[in-house]
Design an enzyme around this catalytic site. Structure first.
Site, PDB file in Angstrom:
ATOM      1  N   ARG A  94       0.861  -1.189   0.000  1.00 11.22           N
ATOM      2  CA  ARG A  94       0.000   0.000   0.000  1.00 11.22           C
ATOM      3  C   ARG A  94       0.899   1.241   0.000  1.00 11.22           C
ATOM      4  NH1 ARG A  94      -2.724   3.114   4.571  1.00 11.22           N
ATOM      5  NH2 ARG A  94      -3.966   4.554   3.353  1.00 11.22           N
ATOM      6  N   HIS A 138      -2.899  11.067   0.559  1.00 12.85           N
ATOM      7  CA  HIS A 138      -2.360  10.842   1.907  1.00 12.85           C
ATOM      8  C   HIS A 138      -1.771  12.181   2.365  1.00 12.85           C
ATOM      9  CE1 HIS A 138      -1.025   7.489   4.803  1.00 12.85           C
ATOM     10  NE2 HIS A 138      -0.628   8.617   5.370  1.00 12.85           N
ATOM     11  N   GLU A 183      -7.574   8.767   5.936  1.00 11.33           N
ATOM     12  CA  GLU A 183      -7.863   9.426   7.205  1.00 11.33           C
ATOM     13  C   GLU A 183      -8.336  10.870   7.042  1.00 11.33           C
ATOM     14  OE1 GLU A 183      -4.474   8.962   9.787  1.00 11.33           O
ATOM     15  OE2 GLU A 183      -4.529   6.776   9.685  1.00 11.33           O
ATOM     16  N   ASN A 309      -7.656   2.149   9.637  1.00 14.45           N
ATOM     17  CA  ASN A 309      -6.349   2.314  10.277  1.00 14.45           C
ATOM     18  C   ASN A 309      -6.578   2.300  11.778  1.00 14.45           C
ATOM     19  OD1 ASN A 309      -5.481   2.620   7.677  1.00 14.45           O
ATOM     20  ND2 ASN A 309      -4.978   4.800   7.867  1.00 14.45           N
ATOM     21  N   TYR A 311      -4.838   1.984  15.664  1.00  7.55           N
ATOM     22  CA  TYR A 311      -3.640   2.018  16.508  1.00  7.55           C
ATOM     23  C   TYR A 311      -3.957   1.799  17.981  1.00  7.55           C
ATOM     24  CZ  TYR A 311      -1.155   3.458  12.405  1.00  7.55           C
ATOM     25  OH  TYR A 311      -0.606   3.457  11.157  1.00  7.55           O
ATOM     26  N   GLU A 364      -3.809   0.015   7.996  1.00  2.00           N
ATOM     27  CA  GLU A 364      -2.640   0.416   8.804  1.00  2.00           C
ATOM     28  C   GLU A 364      -2.812  -0.136  10.198  1.00  2.00           C
ATOM     29  OE1 GLU A 364      -1.751   4.609   9.106  1.00  2.00           O
ATOM     30  OE2 GLU A 364      -2.016   4.892   6.948  1.00  2.00           O
TER      31      GLU A 364
HETATM   32  O1  IFM Z   1       2.197   7.796  10.036  1.00  2.00           O
HETATM   33  C1  IFM Z   1       0.811   7.838  10.138  1.00  2.00           C
HETATM   34  C2  IFM Z   1       0.175   7.630   8.786  1.00  2.00           C
HETATM   35  O2  IFM Z   1       0.611   8.559   7.858  1.00  2.00           O
HETATM   36  C3  IFM Z   1      -1.323   7.762   8.905  1.00  2.00           C
HETATM   37  N1  IFM Z   1      -1.840   6.936   9.952  1.00  2.00           N
HETATM   38  C4  IFM Z   1      -1.207   6.986  11.232  1.00  2.00           C
HETATM   39  C5  IFM Z   1       0.292   6.792  11.080  1.00  2.00           C
HETATM   40  C6  IFM Z   1       0.976   6.822  12.458  1.00  2.00           C
HETATM   41  O3  IFM Z   1       0.728   8.021  13.099  1.00  2.00           O
END
Ligand code: IFM
Length: 465
Positions: A94, A138, A183, A309, A311, A364
């Protein structure tokens, strides 16, 4: 001469928790990056400036006062980087296209050198048996468009459609997937409300309008690209985190629900239900976006996938987010809680709330951890390896509950420019020495490779059986 070590087999075992889960034979394993974070070559071969080039030059906005001028020199080292990806054994890569590299002012003339770069890159992936997963936006909007209001100006939606169609015509027959935006919440919120990201605007009304224009441009671009009858699947990538109430009190539950509304439902409701969530509209009041008649129908067009995405989670009380440090959970170098269960909960909630979302990918997932290169020349990032293991297992748990998952991509292939944090935060499964540009696969890369190779061989055995 190549300055990277190809990934050989891991001395350590693969990802044991993840390996105990079942993944379907057509599940796509990948790694992810984005243009501004790795390419460098900020003004090479006719590229125009992006809002991030401009933003980085403002004093005090990037933690280490760095910028994307050189980054990981991927623009020059792309072949070596594709070899590295290939050596990981993954199915897909990606990446994103830098809009100002291919259309320096965001409208009109195309920059053939920029287009040729991405064509080489995509052909290089195909030659190595890698599926290209392309993202159009992006975050690196051409500065010339910002000069006329950027995403706050409705005209930018039309410019984005031209850009999307130009890229789709050139590459849409070769790539596996095209995502419009990465995002949009970040672009709207961090770029236009808190102003900690480019373009650094601090205005809630503009931020809300920006989010609407991003969604509108998504819908318009999907419709225009659909008309080209591409083989690529078309969708969008959203950042999400499940929002848990700190207690069972009504006040905490309402606060958590609103946070979920601002992050997840604000984007998913328009995409799948053609309306903004009422509680968030009420919260925005006079700052709610201006929506022209017909806009919501243009946004709610069928898409093939939603990229997610993930985290970490949010823990919310009526007084605001609960301090991460009080939970006792492990924190990454970003200060984010490590909470794999949140990924399962999130994916299950999407299946429950949005049955129209037919295909989901984790586009992500990963962690920043401080990883020094050891005396043995290796990076023993047990924390990141554990993070990947438990989060991939969390995807397996979602699959077991019937969530239509299509794939998983690690963020990130390489250590890279982590936006306002500069180069201090390292998300890569491959270490980058910024002085020499040497790439060294960390233990997490070796473990991910072993895991993926195992999955692929099970897939083969299943096919033969
Ligand atoms: O590095 C970023 C990415 O560009 C977009 N999503 C979160 C990642 C970590 O912060």
């Amino acid at each position: 001469m190549s300055s990277s070590t190809p990934v050989s087999s891991a001395a350590s075992s693969a990802l044991p928790t993840a390996a105990a889960k079942d993944f379907p034979a057509d599940f796509v394993w990948g790694v992810a990056t984005s243009a501004f974070q790795i390419e460098g070559a900020h003004d090479a071969d006719g590229k125009g400036p992006s809002i991030w080039d401009t933003f980085c030059r403002q004093p005090g906005v990037i933690a280490d006062a760095s910028n994307g001028d050189v980054a990981c020199e991927h623009y020059q080292r792309w072949e070596e980087d594709l070899d590295l990806i290939k050596s990981l054994g993954v199915d897909a890569y990606r990446f994103s296209v830098s809009w100002p590299r291919v259309q320096p002012t965001g409208q009109g003339d195309w920059n053939e050198a920029g287009l040729a770069f991405y064509e080489k890159l995509v052909d290089g992936m195909l030659a190595r048996g890698l599926k290209p997963y392309l993202t159009l936006n992006h975050w690196d909007l051409p500065q010339a468009l910002q000069d006329i209001g950027g995403w706050g100006n409705r005209v930018t939606t039309e410019r984005f459609v031209e850009y999307a169609v130009g890229i789709a015509k050139r590459l849409g027959g070769k790539v596996a997937s095209i995502a419009t935006h990465n995002e949009p919440w970040v672009v709207a919120q961090l770029g236009h409300e808190s102003g900690v990201f480019a373009p650094g605007i601090k205005d809630r009304r503009i931020a809300a309008q920006v989010s609407h224009h991003l969604l509108l441009s998504h819908g318009l671009a999907i419709t225009a690209m659909r008309a080209l009858k591409l083989k690529a699947s078309l969708g969008i990538v959203l950042n999400m985190a499940p929002m848990y109430p700190a207690t069972d009190s009504d006040a905490d539950r309402t606060a958590a629900r609103l946070e979920d509304g601002k992050l997840r439902r604000w984007y998913m409701d328009p995409l799948f239900e053609g309306r903004y969530p009422q509680d968030v509209l009420d919260y925005l009041g006079h700052d709610a976006p201006y929506v022209e008649a017909g806009d919501m129908a243009k946004i709610q067009v069928p898409i093939d996938f939603v990229g997610i995405n993930y985290y970490s989670r949010g823990m919310i009380s009526a007084n605001g987010p609960v301090d991460n440090k009080t939970s006792g959970l492990e924190l990454t170098d970003m200060g984010w809680e490590v909470y794999p269960q949140g990924l399962t909960d999130l994916l299950v909630s999407i299946k429950r709330d949005y049955p129209g979302a037919k295909r989901l990918y984790v586009t992500e997932n990963g962690g920043a951890f401080p990883d020094p290169v050891g005396a043995d020349g290796r990076v023993h990032d047990a924390d990141r390896t554990r993070y990947l293991d438990t989060h991939i297992a969390a995807v397996g748990d979602a699959l077991a509950q019937g969530v239509p998952m299509g794939g998983y991509m690690v963020w990130s292939l390489l250590d890279n420019f982590e936006w306002a944090s500069g180069y201090a935060k390292r998300f890569g499964i491959v270490h980058v020495d910024y002085a020499t540009q040497r790439r060294t696969p960390k233990d997490s890369a070796l473990a991910y490779k072993d895991f993926v190779v195992q999955q692929v061989s099970q897939r083969r055995t299943a096919r033969q059986g």
